[in-house]
Scaffold this active site. Structure first.
Site, PDB file in Angstrom:
ATOM      1  N   CYS A  28      -0.213   4.044   2.304  1.00  0.00           N
ATOM      2  CA  CYS A  28       0.039   3.786   3.731  1.00  0.00           C
ATOM      3  C   CYS A  28       1.519   3.967   4.053  1.00  0.00           C
ATOM      4  CB  CYS A  28      -0.328   2.356   4.119  1.00  0.00           C
ATOM      5  SG  CYS A  28      -1.846   1.749   3.412  1.00  0.00           S
ATOM      6  N   ASP A  29       2.411   3.430   3.211  1.00  0.00           N
ATOM      7  CA  ASP A  29       3.827   3.326   3.574  1.00  0.00           C
ATOM      8  C   ASP A  29       4.757   4.170   2.703  1.00  0.00           C
ATOM      9  OD1 ASP A  29       3.072   1.430   5.476  1.00  0.00           O
ATOM     10  OD2 ASP A  29       3.220  -0.202   4.022  1.00  0.00           O
ATOM     11  N   CYS A  88       0.832  -1.204   0.000  1.00  0.00           N
ATOM     12  CA  CYS A  88       0.000   0.000   0.000  1.00  0.00           C
ATOM     13  C   CYS A  88       0.871   1.260   0.000  1.00  0.00           C
ATOM     14  CB  CYS A  88      -0.902  -0.039   1.240  1.00  0.00           C
ATOM     15  SG  CYS A  88      -1.873   1.435   1.480  1.00  0.00           S
TER      16      CYS A  88
END
Ligand code: NAP
Length: 306
Positions: free
Chosen positions: A137-138, A134
């Site tokens: 997300c990261d 993701c």
């Protein structure tokens, strides 16, 4: 003593699940959501939701929590439990979980879909040490670094675009020589100076020294292997529906998605599939919410007929 029989058990607390809970509670039904960890499902892993109508940019986790609070405000309940097995044709329907057995007249399957893995040695243990599924997300952990994105679909293309704004260099690794993603993405990616395509390539292995230091790339046509140094690998090769627990009872397609049309009704009466776990054209928060509302309409009809 007979156990309590809920009007509706909703398995999964993502946007589809909590919309079902909201509509069911507002219709006066006794509804319980069985959730493993926290509200929001996959949406909770998304930093910015900007296509949920009427809400101007919101964190996915926050939106999940809001959906839960609002449903609970109307009387829906949440139990934190992992579902192990079900008997969906019994009366009442039976759901066996880590926290005991639940009974209901209707069951809504809202378990979503999870990222597909490459299946390479060490892949799972490298999550958080260079491997991610993701970018939103990261991605921020790779500011100014070099990353690879694996996949050729719309998700991989979108991830590569997102990462091009954060990382210094992005390699898009695809096993064929053309993207599955729509042309608009292809054109956008070609214009980005820090994005490079690695066609006909797949990752054969990770190069690791405590964390990801690079990948061994295999040419899918010649079998030749070369090393590509990088700090992160974002895997975007599609998703797999969380339908295994139900697959012996409800009909699924070849990809494991539960077969249900816009009515959300499955092959078992009183059992509904909502959101990403069901066969559908567009898997989005808003379409999951739509399913959640629809399934309650049909559940009410089913309960009235009984
Ligand atoms: P997808 O369209 O199924 O694409 C998966 C990609 O991963 C394909 O390019 C596939 O290669 C590759 N792949 C699969 N298994 C692999 C493996 N073991 N090793 C290497 N590569 C592998 O999945 P998605 O991109 O996640 O998209 C899912 C759905 O969401 C699609 O319907 C998509 O259109 C939609 N979506 C839309 C948007 C949008 O902006 N409109 C954004 C994201 C997603 P092949 O091409 O060779 O099969």
């Amino acid at each position: 003593m007979m156990e309590h029989i809920h009007d509706m058990i909703i398995i999964g607390g993502g946007p589809g699940g909590y919309t079902a809970a909201l509509y069911a509670a507002r219709a006066g039904m006794d509804a319980v959501v069985l959730e493993m960890l926290s509200a929001g499902g996959q949406m909770a892993l998304t930093q910015q939701i900007e296509n949920y109508p009427g809400i101007d940019l919101i964190d996915g986790f926050e939106l999940g929590e809001k959906m839960k609070q609002i449903a609970e405000g109307f009387g829906a309940k949440t139990e934190y439990a992992e579902v192990y097995s079900t008997d969906l044709t019994a009366y009442p329907k039976i759901v066996n979980t880590s926290e005991g057995t639940f009974y209901a007249q209707t069951v809504v399957i809202a378990t979503g879909a999870n990222p597909r893995e490459l299946g390479l040695n060490g892949e799972a243990s490298l999550v958080g040490r260079g491997v991610s599924y993701c970018a939103s997300c990261d991605g921020m952990f790779f500011r100014g670094k070099t990353v690879c994105v694996v996949g050729g679909g719309n998700t991989a293309a979108a991830e590569a675009v997102t990462l091009s704004r954060i990382a210094e260099k992005v390699y898009l690794i695809h096993r064929r020589d053309e993207l599955r993603a729509t042309k608009i993405y292809h054109d956008q990616l070609e214009k980005l100076e820090n994005v490079e395509f690695c066609w006909n390539s797949e990752i054969d292995d990770f190069i690791v020294d405590g964390k990801v230091k690079g990948v061994k790339l295999k040419n899918t046509k010649t079998g030749e292997i070369c090393e590509l140094p990088c700090d992160g690998v974002f895997i975007s090769i599609g998703r797999k529906p969380a339908s295994e627990v139900f697959a012996s009872q409800v009909e699924t397609d070849e990809g494991g998605y539960i077969i249900a049309d816009e009515s959300t009704r499955t092959n078992i009466r009183g059992v509904y599939a909502v959101g990403d776990v069901r066969t559908k054209a567009l898997r989005q928060v808003v379409t999951a919410c739509s399913d959640g509302a629809t399934c309650v309409h049909y559940a009410e009809e089913y309960l009235a007929e009984k």
